[in-house]
Design a protein around this motif. Structure first.
Motif, short mmCIF file in Angstrom:
data_model
loop_
_atom_site.label_atom_id
_atom_site.label_comp_id
_atom_site.label_asym_id
_atom_site.label_seq_id
_atom_site.Cartn_x
_atom_site.Cartn_y
_atom_site.Cartn_z
N VAL A 105 0.57 -1.51 -12.71
CA VAL A 105 0.31 -1.15 -11.35
C VAL A 105 -1.07 -0.75 -11.16
O VAL A 105 -1.43 0.37 -11.60
N LEU A 106 -1.94 -1.35 -10.51
CA LEU A 106 -3.38 -1.00 -10.07
C LEU A 106 -3.38 -0.85 -8.66
O LEU A 106 -3.09 -1.48 -7.74
N ALA A 107 -3.66 0.47 -8.62
CA ALA A 107 -3.59 1.23 -7.07
C ALA A 107 -5.08 1.35 -6.64
O ALA A 107 -5.86 2.03 -7.11
N ALA A 108 -5.25 1.03 -5.39
CA ALA A 108 -6.60 1.25 -4.80
C ALA A 108 -6.38 1.20 -3.37
O ALA A 108 -5.68 0.43 -2.90
N ASP A 109 -7.24 1.89 -2.67
CA ASP A 109 -7.34 1.83 -1.26
C ASP A 109 -8.77 1.25 -0.82
O ASP A 109 -9.42 1.00 -1.71
N LEU A 140 1.03 -5.43 -10.34
CA LEU A 140 1.19 -5.60 -9.06
C LEU A 140 -0.22 -4.65 -8.61
O LEU A 140 -0.55 -3.76 -9.35
N ARG A 141 -0.65 -5.15 -7.54
CA ARG A 141 -1.79 -4.41 -6.73
C ARG A 141 -1.08 -3.52 -5.66
O ARG A 141 -0.40 -4.05 -4.81
N VAL A 142 -1.49 -2.33 -5.67
CA VAL A 142 -0.84 -1.38 -4.67
C VAL A 142 -1.97 -0.60 -3.85
O VAL A 142 -3.03 -0.26 -4.46
N SER A 143 -1.83 -0.77 -2.53
CA SER A 143 -2.56 0.39 -1.69
C SER A 143 -1.51 1.49 -1.26
O SER A 143 -0.49 1.39 -1.07
N GLY A 144 -2.10 2.50 -0.81
CA GLY A 144 -1.35 3.65 -0.39
C GLY A 144 -1.41 4.82 -1.19
O GLY A 144 -0.46 5.17 -1.89
N MET A 145 -2.55 5.01 -1.76
CA MET A 145 -2.93 6.12 -2.82
C MET A 145 -2.08 7.55 -2.51
O MET A 145 -1.56 8.17 -3.32
N ARG A 146 -2.26 8.11 -1.23
CA ARG A 146 -1.56 9.28 -0.91
C ARG A 146 -0.07 9.02 -0.98
O ARG A 146 0.49 9.88 -1.48
N ARG A 147 0.58 8.00 -0.48
CA ARG A 147 2.01 7.56 -0.92
C ARG A 147 2.30 7.94 -2.47
O ARG A 147 3.30 8.40 -2.90
#
Length: 161
Positions: free
Chosen positions: A58-62, A90-97
């Motif tokens: 999972v790659l996460a970035a806003d 998966l690319r995911v946004s929503g770093m706070r969550r």
């Protein structure tokens, strides 16, 4: 807009919501079983040593991270590696969550400790003790369906609840 367009949009949106919820459940289950690796550097080390144990990247970035060239280069290299050895990405946004789900602070705490780097998270499936979780199957199905639509790296948004 046709009826098919409306139904298709609702179905896609529902699948994304289901996949987002499944991803959160997967993180919680994997964390309980010590099957999460958090951080770009830590993830790269694990994939170098034992890539066969990784079942999801999972790659996460806003939006504010999109201009971070170094992070984008890391993402590109990690994505290429995962595609080479057939790891779901998966690319995911929503770093706070994401921080909430993982029980991590998203800002510097009272002791001055920096928050963990949540930009790359690996879910592992150790060969001895399989990670048995319906959420993993749901996320895997979402990734597979996305690839069938030529979306090789699907994106999800995690929303605060």
């Amino acid at each position: 807009m046709t009826l098919e367009d409306l139904v298709g949009c609702n179905t896609t949106e529902k699948k994304m919501d289901n996949a987002s919820q499944a991803l959160e459940e997967l993180f919680e289950a994997a964390q309980r079983q010590d099957c999460l690796t958090v951080g770009v550097y830590e993830s790269a080390k694990l994939m170098n040593v034992d890539p066969d144990s990784v079942v999801l990247c999972v790659l996460a970035a806003d939006e504010e991270d999109e201009d971070d060239i170094a992070l984008q280069i890391h993402f590109t290299l990690i994505q290429a590696f995962c595609c080479d050895i057939d790891i779901n990405i998966l690319r995911v946004s929503g770093m706070r969550r994401l921080a909430q789900v993982l029980g991590e602070p998203d800002t510097v705490d009272n002791n001055g400790n920096e928050p963990k780097d949540l930009h790359c998270i690996l879910v592992t499936n150790p060969h001895v003790d399989d990670l048995k979780c319906p959420a993993l199957k749901e996320v895997g199905r979402f990734c597979k369906e996305s690839r069938c639509k030529n979306e090789w790296i699907p994106s999800l948004a995690l929303h605060e609840r």
